[in-house]
Structures are given as C-alpha cells and as structure tokens.
Design a protein around this motif. Structure first.
Motif, PDB file in Angstrom:
ATOM      1  N   UNK A   1     -11.893   3.471   4.751  1.00  0.00           N
ATOM      2  CA  UNK A   1     -10.587   3.955   4.263  1.00  0.00           C
ATOM      3  C   UNK A   1     -10.499   3.734   2.759  1.00  0.00           C
ATOM      4  N   UNK A   2     -10.000   4.728   2.062  1.00  0.00           N
ATOM      5  CA  UNK A   2      -9.956   4.600   0.618  1.00  0.00           C
ATOM      6  C   UNK A   2      -8.577   4.900   0.085  1.00  0.00           C
ATOM      7  N   UNK A   3      -7.598   4.150   0.577  1.00  0.00           N
ATOM      8  CA  UNK A   3      -6.296   4.312  -0.062  1.00  0.00           C
ATOM      9  C   UNK A   3      -6.300   3.489  -1.344  1.00  0.00           C
ATOM     10  N   UNK A   4      -5.502   3.945  -2.302  1.00  0.00           N
ATOM     11  CA  UNK A   4      -5.419   3.256  -3.589  1.00  0.00           C
ATOM     12  C   UNK A   4      -4.005   2.708  -3.710  1.00  0.00           C
ATOM     13  N   UNK A   5      -3.895   1.396  -3.927  1.00  0.00           N
ATOM     14  CA  UNK A   5      -2.576   0.782  -4.026  1.00  0.00           C
ATOM     15  C   UNK A   5      -2.471   0.049  -5.352  1.00  0.00           C
ATOM     16  N   UNK A   6      -1.549   0.503  -6.165  1.00  0.00           N
ATOM     17  CA  UNK A   6      -1.365  -0.084  -7.500  1.00  0.00           C
ATOM     18  C   UNK A   6      -0.002  -0.751  -7.549  1.00  0.00           C
ATOM     19  N   UNK A   7       0.013  -1.990  -7.994  1.00  0.00           N
ATOM     20  CA  UNK A   7       1.276  -2.748  -8.040  1.00  0.00           C
ATOM     21  C   UNK A   7       1.487  -3.360  -9.421  1.00  0.00           C
ATOM     22  N   UNK A  21       4.573  -1.061 -15.707  1.00  0.00           N
ATOM     23  CA  UNK A  21       5.143  -1.236 -14.372  1.00  0.00           C
ATOM     24  C   UNK A  21       4.849  -0.071 -13.426  1.00  0.00           C
ATOM     25  N   UNK A  22       3.570   0.250 -13.294  1.00  0.00           N
ATOM     26  CA  UNK A  22       3.177   1.367 -12.427  1.00  0.00           C
ATOM     27  C   UNK A  22       3.016   0.869 -10.985  1.00  0.00           C
ATOM     28  N   UNK A  23       3.793   1.452 -10.079  1.00  0.00           N
ATOM     29  CA  UNK A  23       3.640   1.214  -8.640  1.00  0.00           C
ATOM     30  C   UNK A  23       3.267   2.537  -8.009  1.00  0.00           C
ATOM     31  N   UNK A  57      -2.048  -6.419 -16.637  1.00  0.00           N
ATOM     32  CA  UNK A  57      -1.218  -7.069 -15.625  1.00  0.00           C
ATOM     33  C   UNK A  57      -1.186  -6.243 -14.363  1.00  0.00           C
ATOM     34  N   UNK A  58      -0.810  -6.852 -13.244  1.00  0.00           N
ATOM     35  CA  UNK A  58      -0.698  -6.134 -11.977  1.00  0.00           C
ATOM     36  C   UNK A  58      -2.010  -6.094 -11.212  1.00  0.00           C
ATOM     37  N   UNK A  62      -8.401  -0.900  -3.795  1.00  0.00           N
ATOM     38  CA  UNK A  62      -9.019   0.287  -3.193  1.00  0.00           C
ATOM     39  C   UNK A  62      -9.431  -0.099  -1.782  1.00  0.00           C
ATOM     40  N   UNK A  63      -8.960   0.677  -0.808  1.00  0.00           N
ATOM     41  CA  UNK A  63      -9.272   0.360   0.584  1.00  0.00           C
ATOM     42  C   UNK A  63      -8.851  -1.052   0.956  1.00  0.00           C
ATOM     43  N   UNK A  64      -7.717  -1.497   0.394  1.00  0.00           N
ATOM     44  CA  UNK A  64      -7.180  -2.805   0.751  1.00  0.00           C
ATOM     45  C   UNK A  64      -7.786  -3.969  -0.017  1.00  0.00           C
ATOM     46  N   UNK A  65      -8.811  -3.704  -0.827  1.00  0.00           N
ATOM     47  CA  UNK A  65      -9.444  -4.792  -1.566  1.00  0.00           C
ATOM     48  C   UNK A  65      -9.049  -4.714  -3.040  1.00  0.00           C
ATOM     49  N   UNK A  66      -8.554  -5.807  -3.573  1.00  0.00           N
ATOM     50  CA  UNK A  66      -8.184  -5.820  -4.991  1.00  0.00           C
ATOM     51  C   UNK A  66      -9.459  -5.734  -5.827  1.00  0.00           C
ATOM     52  N   UNK A  67      -9.484  -4.774  -6.748  1.00  0.00           N
ATOM     53  CA  UNK A  67     -10.719  -4.522  -7.503  1.00  0.00           C
ATOM     54  C   UNK A  67     -10.581  -4.875  -8.980  1.00  0.00           C
ATOM     55  N   UNK A  68      -9.520  -5.596  -9.326  1.00  0.00           N
ATOM     56  CA  UNK A  68      -9.310  -5.935 -10.739  1.00  0.00           C
ATOM     57  C   UNK A  68     -10.581  -6.427 -11.421  1.00  0.00           C
ATOM     58  N   UNK A  69     -11.365  -7.225 -10.694  1.00  0.00           N
ATOM     59  CA  UNK A  69     -12.556  -7.791 -11.318  1.00  0.00           C
ATOM     60  C   UNK A  69     -13.859  -7.176 -10.802  1.00  0.00           C
TER      61      UNK A  69
END
Ligand SMILES: Nc1ncnc2c1ncn2[C@@H]1O[C@H](COP(=O)(O)OP(=O)(O)OP(=O)(O)O)[C@@H](O)[C@H]1O
Ligand SMILES: [Mg+2]
Length: 361
Positions: A1-7, A21-23, A57-58, A62-69
């Motif tokens: 699954x490749x949903x993208x969730x930005x908070x 402040x992009x959600x 910030x934030x 991708x697919x439920x996994x935080x990819x910031x790093x």
C-alpha cells in the motif's frame, strides 16, 4: 500500500517559509494533482516527498512508514521532471534501463522491462535512437518509461508536459491518465494549468503561498470553491467577479452603477458584511429564451463588447454595473459587437465573497 500521509509539514529556506502547515492524505492508487501559481511551493512539496529536500518540521509517511530520514532511493518513488533529464549520450533503451542497471538487475530482466515499458508508451521503434533524434513528446515518453521500469510505489510528476505544444499536451495528458488507470498506482502530479488539473485528477490540491488553500474532487472545487482565489483559479474562462453592495436588510444587491441586481439575501447570517463580490461562471449566463427570467435568475439587457468564438461555444463580453462580464453561449447565439442582448444570469449558483477575508459566504 502506498498512501502518502503528510502532517504539519514545514519547509524553510533560511528565513523564507516555502511550505507552511501542510496536512495532506493521498490514498493508495489515487491521482492527486498539486496546482497553484508560480512560486506557491508545488515543486518544493513534491521534492520533499521524493526526499530531495530536507524538511523543517512535520512528518511524511509513505505506506504508513515515516520516511523523514529515509534516503530518496529507498523511498520507492520515481520522479519525472519537467526537463526530462535524459542522458544525451545514451540510446532510448539505455536511458529507460538506466536505473535498473544501477541496481544491478540481470540483463535479460532489464531487457524485458524496457520492452514492456516501451510497448506501454508506444515507443518500441525508437529504442535505438538518441534523445537528440526525438521530438519533445517522444522524449517525454522516454522519461516516463524510465520511471515505469522501476515499478515504484509512487509516481511523482513535476510539470511533465509544460514543454510540449498544445496538441501534444492533450495527447500526453490522456496517456498519463490511461497509464494511471492501467498501473493503478499512486501518482502525484504538479501543474500550474488548472485544465490539466481538472482533467487528470481524482483530487486537486490548490496551493497558495506555501499553504493548502482547498482540496477536493475537481467538481467539488468547481462547484463549491471556499475562497475567491479558488473560485478564480479553477474554471475557464474565469469566473466573473462583480463588486456588489448588500442592502442593510439584506433585501437587495446593488451594482457599482447603483442599479439593483437581485433581491433577498436575507438568508445570509447577519450582520452580513456589506462590501461583497458576486461571483458567477460564464456558463451560468445564458441568452434570454423565455418570456420571463426563471426563478433565481436575473435578466439584463446588455451591449456586446467582444465576441470570442472557440468552435461550438463563444465567449461574449459585456459590462454589468461597470464590470466586464463574460457569458459562454452557443456559437450561433453570440450576436455581434455593438448589439444589444438580453441575458439571464443564474444567481442560484452564484457565490458571494466577503471582500475583507476573500472567503465565500
Ligand atoms: N533552494 C531554494 N532556496 C531558497 N528559496 C527557494 C529554493 N527553492 C525554492 N525556493 C523558493 O520557494 C518558493 C516555492 O518554490 P517552488 O519551486 O516550490 O515553486 P513552484 O510552485 O514549483 O513554482 P513554479 O510553478 O514556478 O515551478 C519560491 O518562492 C522559491 O523562490
Ligand atoms: Mg515548480
């Protein structure tokens, strides 16, 4: 699954805040289009998803996994750039297979994937050519082919069609939409062209000054804009905007020339702001046909200033209370410059905008 969730995404370049402040939640398999004027942060947002920009910030998941790093190449996304970025000294086939060779896949697998991508895009006869021997549209296909062979979870497109002529752009646009239906993968597509956004998107995200102004389905944005900016940005020709004044008791709207346009806006929450803009689409202005204007319509006799034929429809411009207004009418209903024309304006679908906030009431 490749949903993208930005908070709560923030992106600063020094003191300059490019994204605020992009959600944003993009479903698996959705085709989301980021649209907005030049400099609003579209490319920056796309590049943060690809991992080509650090964020201030934030979180991006991708697919439920935080990819910031997570490094760009480990995010399993493929990006197609506006300028194609093909290698001039490599043939089409080597360009398409480049990422696979870098990943050291076996030769016969690379060959099969390149052939299959070329077939999908209709460029098999071009595989031995070099980029300089291709038209703009063909180069664009090669760039997309290079993304396809990687089998990414997510495709990111940054204005991929802006270098093409109008006809080719239409053609490639349908091709990208078809590709999306065929592959069923998540795509995020950046453009400043609202028609491209309307025709492609499952969902449009309108950006302005680094913030999300509104998001929704194309029809949602077209029919229910929440701000003057969105009302004016989506739809072509642009929505008509006419400054109006609301009578104290809400019983009538007055135009700039003091004439009264319509009765009864008492439904507006009081105290309603008095300085307003009335917005209505050119397609909601029609030549008067029956004896009386229909309910919710107002009738005016206007003098035609300009006629722009486009084929089946013509755009007719006239003055309404000192503001230019355009009507979209059938080609044979358009009349001549200088003639009078009776028009009915459908106010039941108009919007009223508070000038002080720019918000639709
Ligand atoms: N590396 C950078 N350093 C400083 N400012 C930047 C940098 N990259 C982008 N910006 C600024 O961030 C803002 C958003 O840029 P971005 O490229 O995302 O705009 P865009 O919406 O893609 O515009 P366009 O439609 O012109 O491509 C712009 O004001 C731009 O000048
Ligand atoms: Mg850009």
């Amino acid at each position: 699954m490749a949903e993208v969730t930005i908070r709560g995404l923030e992106k600063r370049y020094g003191a300059y805040q490019a994204l605020r402040d992009i959600d944003l939640s993009i479903r698996d398999g959705e085709l989301a289009v980021l649209v907005g004027p030049s400099g609003c942060g579209k490319s920056t947002l796309l590049r943060t998803i690809a991992g080509l920009e650090d964020i201030s910030g934030g979180t991006i998941a991708i697919g439920g996994e935080v990819v910031n790093n997570v490094r760009p190449r480990d995010r399993d996304v493929a990006m197609v750039f506006q300028d194609y970025a093909l290698y001039p000294h490599m043939s089409v086939s080597r360009n398409i297979g480049f990422g696979l060779r870098a990943r050291k896949l076996p030769k016969h697998i690379i060959k099969a994937k390149v052939l299959s991508a070329a077939a999908t895009l209709g460029i098999e006869p071009l595989l031995d050519r070099y980029p300089r021997q291709l038209s703009g549209g063909q180069r664009q296909r090669v760039a997309i082919g290079r993304a396809i062979v990687r089998d990414p979870q997510i495709f990111l497109f940054d204005e991929p069609l802006s270098n093409l002529d109008a006809q080719l752009r239409d053609e490639m646009r349908s091709e990208i939409k078809r590709l999306h239906q065929e592959l069923g993968v998540t795509m995020i597509y950046v453009t400043h062209d609202q028609i491209e956004a309307m025709t492609l998107a499952d969902r449009i995200v309108v950006l302005k000054d680094g913030q999300i102004e509104q998001q929704g389905s194309p029809l949602d944005l077209y029919e229910r804009p929440q701000t003057r900016f969105v009302a004016g940005f989506i739809g072509s020709p642009q929505m008509n905007f006419v400054p109006v004044e609301l009578a104290e008791d809400g019983s009538e709207l007055r135009l700039g020339d003091r004439s009264v346009l319509a009765a009864d806006f008492r439904r507006l929450a009081s105290p309603a702001p008095r300085r307003l803009t009335l917005g209505f689409r050119p397609s909601h202005v029609a030549p008067a046909r029956s004896e009386d204007a229909r309910k919710g319509h107002v009738r005016r006799v206007v003098r035609i200033d300009l006629v722009q034929p486009t084929g089946a429809r013509s755009f007719v411009t006239f003055q309404l209370g000192n503001s230019p207004v355009t009507a979209e009418v059938g080609a044979h209903e358009a009349g001549q410059v200088g003639e009078d024309m009776a028009v009915d304006i459908d106010l039941s679908r108009a919007v009223l905008i508070d000038d002080a906030t720019g918000r639709v009431l």
